[in-house]
Design a protein around this motif. Structure first.
Motif, PDB file in Angstrom:
ATOM      1  N   ILE A   2       0.520  -1.497  -0.376  1.00 54.78           N
ATOM      2  CA  ILE A   2      -0.020   0.077   0.049  1.00 54.78           C
ATOM      3  C   ILE A   2       1.123   1.478  -0.040  1.00 54.78           C
ATOM      4  N   ILE A   3       0.470   2.333  -1.327  1.00 54.25           N
ATOM      5  CA  ILE A   3       1.143   2.936  -0.810  1.00 54.25           C
ATOM      6  C   ILE A   3       0.062   4.310   0.108  1.00 54.25           C
ATOM      7  N   THR A   4       1.024   5.194   0.479  1.00 51.00           N
ATOM      8  CA  THR A   4      -1.240   6.176   0.933  1.00 51.00           C
ATOM      9  C   THR A   4      -0.091   7.777   1.741  1.00 51.00           C
ATOM     10  N   ASN A   5      -0.769   8.381   1.745  1.00 52.65           N
ATOM     11  CA  ASN A   5      -0.176   9.552   2.168  1.00 52.65           C
ATOM     12  C   ASN A   5      -0.917   9.476   2.897  1.00 52.65           C
ATOM     13  N   ASN A   6      -2.107   9.036   3.443  1.00 63.01           N
ATOM     14  CA  ASN A   6      -2.601   8.965   4.268  1.00 63.01           C
ATOM     15  C   ASN A   6      -2.638   7.663   6.311  1.00 63.01           C
ATOM     16  N   ASP A   7      -2.438   9.509   6.905  1.00 60.98           N
ATOM     17  CA  ASP A   7      -1.932   8.582   8.794  1.00 60.98           C
ATOM     18  C   ASP A   7      -2.955   6.969   9.027  1.00 60.98           C
ATOM     19  N   TRP A   8      -3.993   7.116   8.690  1.00 63.57           N
ATOM     20  CA  TRP A   8      -4.842   6.115   9.367  1.00 63.57           C
ATOM     21  C   TRP A   8      -5.073   5.000   8.253  1.00 63.57           C
ATOM     22  N   VAL A   9      -4.507   5.238   7.166  1.00 62.50           N
ATOM     23  CA  VAL A   9      -4.523   4.274   6.451  1.00 62.50           C
ATOM     24  C   VAL A   9      -3.012   3.283   6.860  1.00 62.50           C
ATOM     25  N   TYR A  10      -2.042   4.250   6.358  1.00 62.62           N
ATOM     26  CA  TYR A  10      -0.429   3.702   7.616  1.00 62.62           C
ATOM     27  C   TYR A  10      -1.242   3.038   9.124  1.00 62.62           C
ATOM     28  N   GLN A  11      -1.814   3.857  10.061  1.00 57.66           N
ATOM     29  CA  GLN A  11      -1.654   3.038  11.202  1.00 57.66           C
ATOM     30  C   GLN A  11      -2.480   2.305  11.537  1.00 57.66           C
ATOM     31  N   LYS A  12      -3.252   1.908  10.678  1.00 59.05           N
ATOM     32  CA  LYS A  12      -4.048   0.932  10.619  1.00 59.05           C
ATOM     33  C   LYS A  12      -3.599  -1.028   9.689  1.00 59.05           C
ATOM     34  N   PHE A  13      -2.416   0.422   8.394  1.00 57.32           N
ATOM     35  CA  PHE A  13      -2.074  -1.668   8.032  1.00 57.32           C
ATOM     36  C   PHE A  13      -0.282  -1.501   8.212  1.00 57.32           C
ATOM     37  N   CYS A  17       0.612  -4.940   6.721  1.00 57.03           N
ATOM     38  CA  CYS A  17       0.182  -4.894   5.064  1.00 57.03           C
ATOM     39  C   CYS A  17       1.979  -4.003   5.322  1.00 57.03           C
ATOM     40  N   ASN A  18       2.876  -4.167   4.174  1.00 61.18           N
ATOM     41  CA  ASN A  18       4.088  -3.518   3.120  1.00 61.18           C
ATOM     42  C   ASN A  18       3.050  -2.393   3.433  1.00 61.18           C
ATOM     43  N   VAL A  19       3.546  -1.287   3.780  1.00 62.30           N
ATOM     44  CA  VAL A  19       3.297   0.577   3.549  1.00 62.30           C
ATOM     45  C   VAL A  19       3.690   0.933   3.985  1.00 62.30           C
ATOM     46  N   LEU A  20       4.227   2.097   2.480  1.00 61.09           N
ATOM     47  CA  LEU A  20       4.947   3.508   2.609  1.00 61.09           C
ATOM     48  C   LEU A  20       4.538   4.464   2.548  1.00 61.09           C
ATOM     49  N   PHE A  21       4.417   5.238   3.831  1.00 62.84           N
ATOM     50  CA  PHE A  21       3.711   6.165   3.951  1.00 62.84           C
ATOM     51  C   PHE A  21       5.338   7.455   3.429  1.00 62.84           C
ATOM     52  N   LEU A  44      -2.757  -2.610  -8.602  1.00 69.44           N
ATOM     53  CA  LEU A  44      -3.789  -3.948  -7.820  1.00 69.44           C
ATOM     54  C   LEU A  44      -5.422  -3.070  -7.699  1.00 69.44           C
ATOM     55  N   THR A  45      -4.725  -1.957  -7.390  1.00 69.82           N
ATOM     56  CA  THR A  45      -5.818  -0.691  -7.092  1.00 69.82           C
ATOM     57  C   THR A  45      -6.453   0.858  -8.435  1.00 69.82           C
ATOM     58  N   HIS A  46      -6.888   0.878  -8.770  1.00 71.84           N
ATOM     59  CA  HIS A  46      -6.797   2.346  -9.590  1.00 71.84           C
ATOM     60  C   HIS A  46      -6.821   3.541  -9.239  1.00 71.84           C
ATOM     61  N   PRO A  47      -5.858   4.253  -9.900  1.00 72.47           N
ATOM     62  CA  PRO A  47      -5.562   5.377  -8.408  1.00 72.47           C
ATOM     63  C   PRO A  47      -6.384   6.392  -8.443  1.00 72.47           C
ATOM     64  N   LEU A  48      -7.509   6.203  -9.670  1.00 80.67           N
ATOM     65  CA  LEU A  48      -8.379   7.286  -9.199  1.00 80.67           C
ATOM     66  C   LEU A  48      -9.929   6.742  -8.748  1.00 80.67           C
ATOM     67  N   SER A  49      -9.672   5.601  -7.921  1.00 81.19           N
ATOM     68  CA  SER A  49     -10.758   5.198  -7.838  1.00 81.19           C
ATOM     69  C   SER A  49     -11.784   6.273  -6.663  1.00 81.19           C
ATOM     70  N   SER A  50     -12.414   5.740  -6.704  1.00 81.98           N
ATOM     71  CA  SER A  50     -14.352   6.711  -5.821  1.00 81.98           C
ATOM     72  C   SER A  50     -14.662   7.340  -7.116  1.00 81.98           C
ATOM     73  N   SER A  51     -15.034   8.396  -6.221  1.00 80.98           N
ATOM     74  CA  SER A  51     -16.541   9.302  -7.341  1.00 80.98           C
ATOM     75  C   SER A  51     -15.560  10.810  -6.930  1.00 80.98           C
ATOM     76  N   LEU A  52     -14.433  11.097  -5.771  1.00 81.68           N
ATOM     77  CA  LEU A  52     -14.133  12.148  -5.710  1.00 81.68           C
ATOM     78  C   LEU A  52     -13.097  12.266  -6.979  1.00 81.68           C
ATOM     79  N   LYS A  53     -12.978  13.820  -7.223  1.00 81.59           N
ATOM     80  CA  LYS A  53     -12.090  14.071  -8.465  1.00 81.59           C
ATOM     81  C   LYS A  53     -11.053  13.818  -7.902  1.00 81.59           C
ATOM     82  N   ILE A  62      -2.946   3.404  -2.893  1.00 82.98           N
ATOM     83  CA  ILE A  62      -3.100   2.859  -3.337  1.00 82.98           C
ATOM     84  C   ILE A  62      -2.485   1.387  -3.354  1.00 82.98           C
ATOM     85  N   ILE A  63      -3.368   0.046  -3.725  1.00 76.69           N
ATOM     86  CA  ILE A  63      -2.534  -1.081  -3.908  1.00 76.69           C
ATOM     87  C   ILE A  63      -1.917  -1.454  -5.031  1.00 76.69           C
TER      88      ILE A  63
END
Length: 119
Positions: A2-13, A17-21, A44-53, A62-63
């Motif tokens: 998982i590559i993320t800039n969301n600290d909630w995702v980082y803390q949870k996983f 999981c292998n998480v790159l913050f 493995l997941t689309h970079p523009l997933s969700s209804s948010l632009k 992103i996975i």
């Protein structure tokens, strides 16, 4: 991975999981994903997933595949187009986000990721 800039995702996983913050923007996450794809990882997941632009949220998770393989041209195409879309939409930047709105965006990103992981 998982590559993320969301600290909630980082803390949870981070322990399961292998998480790159990424300490940076949504675009910084996209660029890091592009770098990893060029090394042989696959989306493995689309970079523009969700209804948010891309200009509507500052957070993205992103996975990508854990292991490297041969260059996946579909992943290259998707991530390059995602970066171009981000740049196009980012002409209208986010402004004045309250703490509550920031928490809402973190929750949305975490929820979208969890749905991809089927948690």
């Amino acid at each position: 991975m998982i590559i993320t800039n969301n600290d909630w995702v980082y803390q949870k996983f981070k322990d399961s999981c292998n998480v790159l913050f990424i300490k940076g923007s949504y675009r910084d996450v996209l660029v890091k994903v592009r770098d990893k794809i060029q090394e042989g990882h696959e989306l493995l997941t689309h970079p523009l997933s969700s209804s948010l632009k891309p200009n509507e949220t500052p957070y993205k998770s992103i996975i990508i595949s854990e292991n490297k393989g041969t260059l996946n041209f579909d992943s290259v195409y998707i991530i390059e187009n995602s970066i171009m879309s981000y740049d196009k939409f980012n002409k209208n930047k986010l402004i004045n986000l309250t703490d509550k709105i920031i928490e809402d965006f973190k929750l949305i990103d975490l929820t979208v990721l969890e749905s991809a992981l089927d948690i």
